[in-house]
Design a protein around this motif. Sequence first.
Motif, PDB file in Angstrom:
ATOM      1  N   TYR A 154       0.717  -1.075   0.092  1.00  0.00           N
ATOM      2  CA  TYR A 154       0.047  -0.021  -0.030  1.00  0.00           C
ATOM      3  C   TYR A 154       0.818   1.264  -0.108  1.00  0.00           C
ATOM      4  O   TYR A 154       0.509   2.409  -0.822  1.00  0.00           O
ATOM      5  N   ALA A 155       1.850   1.325   0.688  1.00  0.00           N
ATOM      6  CA  ALA A 155       2.951   2.465   0.859  1.00  0.00           C
ATOM      7  C   ALA A 155       3.668   2.644  -0.622  1.00  0.00           C
ATOM      8  O   ALA A 155       3.393   3.772  -1.021  1.00  0.00           O
ATOM      9  N   PHE A 156       3.669   1.540  -1.040  1.00  0.00           N
ATOM     10  CA  PHE A 156       4.417   1.672  -2.410  1.00  0.00           C
ATOM     11  C   PHE A 156       3.277   2.309  -3.383  1.00  0.00           C
ATOM     12  O   PHE A 156       3.766   3.088  -4.217  1.00  0.00           O
ATOM     13  N   GLU A 157       1.814   1.762  -3.286  1.00  0.00           N
ATOM     14  CA  GLU A 157       0.977   2.333  -4.434  1.00  0.00           C
ATOM     15  C   GLU A 157       0.704   3.869  -4.021  1.00  0.00           C
ATOM     16  O   GLU A 157       0.588   4.404  -5.114  1.00  0.00           O
ATOM     17  N   VAL A 158       0.833   4.003  -2.790  1.00  0.00           N
ATOM     18  CA  VAL A 158       0.459   5.536  -2.595  1.00  0.00           C
ATOM     19  C   VAL A 158       1.442   6.374  -2.950  1.00  0.00           C
ATOM     20  O   VAL A 158       1.214   7.370  -3.524  1.00  0.00           O
ATOM     21  N   SER A 159       2.850   5.937  -3.032  1.00  0.00           N
ATOM     22  CA  SER A 159       3.841   6.681  -3.313  1.00  0.00           C
ATOM     23  C   SER A 159       4.197   6.770  -4.826  1.00  0.00           C
ATOM     24  O   SER A 159       4.335   7.726  -5.370  1.00  0.00           O
ATOM     25  N   ARG A 160       3.598   5.651  -5.506  1.00  0.00           N
ATOM     26  CA  ARG A 160       3.715   5.554  -6.872  1.00  0.00           C
ATOM     27  C   ARG A 160       2.760   6.503  -7.630  1.00  0.00           C
ATOM     28  O   ARG A 160       2.912   7.225  -8.466  1.00  0.00           O
ATOM     29  N   PRO A 202      -3.855   8.855  -2.053  1.00  0.00           N
ATOM     30  CA  PRO A 202      -4.278  10.155  -1.784  1.00  0.00           C
ATOM     31  C   PRO A 202      -3.088  11.141  -1.693  1.00  0.00           C
ATOM     32  O   PRO A 202      -2.338  10.834  -0.783  1.00  0.00           O
ATOM     33  N   ALA A 203      -3.386  12.297  -2.114  1.00  0.00           N
ATOM     34  CA  ALA A 203      -2.364  13.241  -1.954  1.00  0.00           C
ATOM     35  C   ALA A 203      -1.671  13.769  -0.697  1.00  0.00           C
ATOM     36  O   ALA A 203      -0.442  13.675  -0.478  1.00  0.00           O
ATOM     37  N   GLY A 204      -2.681  13.752   0.442  1.00  0.00           N
ATOM     38  CA  GLY A 204      -2.125  14.118   1.814  1.00  0.00           C
ATOM     39  C   GLY A 204      -1.329  13.017   1.963  1.00  0.00           C
ATOM     40  O   GLY A 204       0.046  13.068   2.706  1.00  0.00           O
ATOM     41  N   LEU A 205      -1.694  11.679   2.067  1.00  0.00           N
ATOM     42  CA  LEU A 205      -0.886  10.613   2.439  1.00  0.00           C
ATOM     43  C   LEU A 205       0.431  10.541   1.643  1.00  0.00           C
ATOM     44  O   LEU A 205       1.510  10.276   2.123  1.00  0.00           O
ATOM     45  N   ALA A 206       0.418  10.747   0.265  1.00  0.00           N
ATOM     46  CA  ALA A 206       1.484  10.614  -0.530  1.00  0.00           C
ATOM     47  C   ALA A 206       2.514  11.596  -0.017  1.00  0.00           C
ATOM     48  O   ALA A 206       3.732  11.229  -0.214  1.00  0.00           O
ATOM     49  N   ALA A 207       2.028  12.740   0.095  1.00  0.00           N
ATOM     50  CA  ALA A 207       3.014  13.722   0.796  1.00  0.00           C
ATOM     51  C   ALA A 207       3.916  13.291   1.782  1.00  0.00           C
ATOM     52  O   ALA A 207       4.946  13.680   2.089  1.00  0.00           O
TER      53      ALA A 207
END
Lengths: 608, 116, 216
Positions: free
Chosen positions: B37-43, B47-52
Amino acid sequence: MATSVLDHSDSTAPGHTGLWSWITTVDHKRIGILYGATAFLFFLIGGLEALLIRWQLARPENDFLSPELYNQLFTMHGTTMIFLGVMPLSAMFFNFLIPLMIGARDVAFPRLNAFSYWVFLLGGLFLNFSFLINAAPNAGWFGYANLTSRQYSPGLNIDFWVIGLQILGVASIAAALNFFVTIVNLRAPGMRLMRMPMFVWMSLITQMLLLLAFPVITVALVFLMADRTFGSSFYTPGGGGDPTLWQHLFWIFGHPEVYILILPAFGIVSEILPVFSRKPLFGYAAMVFSGAFIAFLGFGVWSHHMFSTGMGPVADSVFSLTTMLIAVPTGVKIFNWIGTVWGGSLRLKTPMYFALGFVAMFIIGGLSGVMHSSPPADLQQTDTYFVVAHFHYVLFGGSIFALIAGAYFWFPKMFGVLLDDRIGKLQFWLTFVGMNLTFFPMHFLGLHGMPRRVYTYPSGLGFDLMNLTQTIGSLILGLSFLVMLYNIWKSVREQPRRIAPADPWDAATLEWSIPSPPQEFNFAEIPTVEHRDELWWRKRKAGGPLPEPARVSGKGIHLPNPSYWPLVTAVGILVFMTGFMAGGVVLNLAGAAILFFGAFRWAFEPTG
Amino acid sequence: MDLMDPRAVHKERTHPTAGLYLRVAVVLFVLTALEVYAFEVSRRGSPAGLAAIVSPLIIPILVVLSAAKFALVAMFYMHLKQDATIFSGLFVLPLIIAIVLVMALIMLFSVVHLMP
Amino acid sequence: MAHAHAGTIHHAEQPSAHTGLETRKLAIWTFIGSECLFFASLISTYLVYKGKSLIGPLPHESSQCMLHGRLQECEGIFEISLVTVGTAVLLFSSFFVVMALNGAQTGNRRRLIGWLTATVLGGLFFVGMQVYEFTHFFHKGLGYTTNLFGSTFYTLTGFHGTHVTIGVIWLATVLVLAIRGKLPPEKALNLELAALYWHFVDVVWIVIFPTVYLMR
């Protein structure tokens, strides 16, 4: 496979003699002798290679050897001396002595032990076979990339080297696993770690180094083989690869490797000096911890072999510091050896000569080593004869002197016959003079600028006299080994035989408490140990020498059955690996099949 | 305690139960799902806030999560928690050398030089 | 192995009278320690060469690839979902083998055989997934020598996969022994050794998976 229980008292009974008994042996003492004989032969071959090199270099612009042959000779000299000489000679002592010194009947995995020997033999033969087709390895014992690439080394030479070393690596890792587990788990009751003979301690640390370092060179060699056989670019700049990756991986192995070469020697000397000084080893605990510290730190110094590759000032400084630091525990050991001899009642027999010679020569080698630890100084020294001087002082004056000392010391235990001490001392002086004559001038030769690995040199550079002197020295060294061979031949053949008692030297450790040579089961009763230097304590308590131990029947003692599956499995590995340079996938598959078949039969064989 | 008693080599008297093994398996699965999930968020960057938060920290996040998985398998499945300390030593010492090796090689080959 | 006349046992099957440890268990842990360095060298090389390929395909990013003799745009080659499934299966197989070992140690034959079969199947699935992945990548233009990514990726995961395969063969052998009734509780160590090796193989993948697949 035979499941009968052999009569262990009679070493002439069927099953104990003859070629088949040697092929199927799982007895650590026999395997030790196999290692020793094989290694000594390879050592003589390596020595011959050295003599040829020295003959070529005796005069400037000599044409005794072509440059191509010269490259093969210095490569094989280094490779042979390290992997087929010093390491298996150490293995001879590991094999013969470790179970005896810890009060065990054999190593933890006797068939794995035999397997290690066979793999070593096959690997050594494979490597030397290359000479027969004029394709011996020729890019140095350290095989720098990308000289070793298919582009710059199109022939089979480097393939022999890559595959040969990988085969030998299997032997080393298997043996290291075996001895490590043996020392940890098979010690006799009361043989606590801090009561073990120092040779066992140094061996234990060496096995750990082997287990941690050899996987790294295995990976390095796999990459090189991939580049050469499949066309990858691990080390070739054309495909994006970096040749210094090889250097890093090689030396991450290579530096611990030199400690693998010297620690057993440290252990041998730590056994001999006390016996011939009639004094216990000075600073036992410090010796243990300094040995462990040297080994651990030995993983942090590797790039001192790479000061000239432009790593940058940070890397240079870090490795320079760690290299200087490693001189400290080494110095501790030297002081402790001196402290052992100091105030002792010295008996100057041949083993003591070589052991004392070791201390002196190793100091010299260590000093030149610490001189290398400064990157600016090393920039001049590297790739010159100064380095050759350094490592020959530590490897010849160090490892070889210690191994010879050990040979003289333990020969009576292994074969039941004492070597002639006067001839031994003659050998010592020839070796000592020869060694210093050969290698001391190399310090100056290097500082005057003669590079390594050159097949000739022009006259008028000031190199001539030193090179000639070095060649004369090497001839004296060759003579010294002929003297050693003569000593062995004479001592075994002459009548009446100088039969060795169990304890000819009045020594301190358990191997001297049983007959010479030991019976197959080692100890009639597993000893209970109450002290360090157990045998000295027993003699003190008895008020004098102990009675000569009797040879007993050994009935009821179960020993592992002999087996040929280790040899079969070893052959499988040889065949499998050969497939990467000739014969292709067919040979890979055949080898794998033999390997798996041998391993399965091995696993399910009744062990008795 | 007799040295031949197998409990002599175990530090605890109670053996892990099947229930514990199952719970470890579930945690391993969850940690893996978090890694992905962390990988997907980063990729994806969303969601923008989490990705930041996650994107710049992706490497430490993955290191921590995988180290936790590593430790769980080692301690519980490989039984190191209950077994004699020497087995842990035989694993940990080479691991330390291995980690130092990886880090040293990365640093030696990094393009950024730390000093001019 | 050897028995002393005086009764001290030096049998590779038995725990040492000195340390209380089983000799073969000590051996397998020692071997595992050594293997850490093997995989560390492979992983280091993967990381050192990460991002240094001269041509695609690349793991995550798009790049230029040489396909059918022409330079073309090609996408990042990894398919995370497939590998994640394989990762999960391998992780669960560690759970399966622990349950099987429990069955062996308690003499519960059904538990032993059932869970051990599941372990072997899990291992086979993982190897199958890797073979599929390698074939798929090859068809998308990632050969062993195509670029540094291909060389380092295939070498690292290939060696891991080889270790998995050897583990499957080992576990399958033990399974056959178990089915034949030759794995009583006294011999549970035989499974424990294979299980330790199996867990190690799993643990290596725990490191490889994020390093290779999840780091960009």
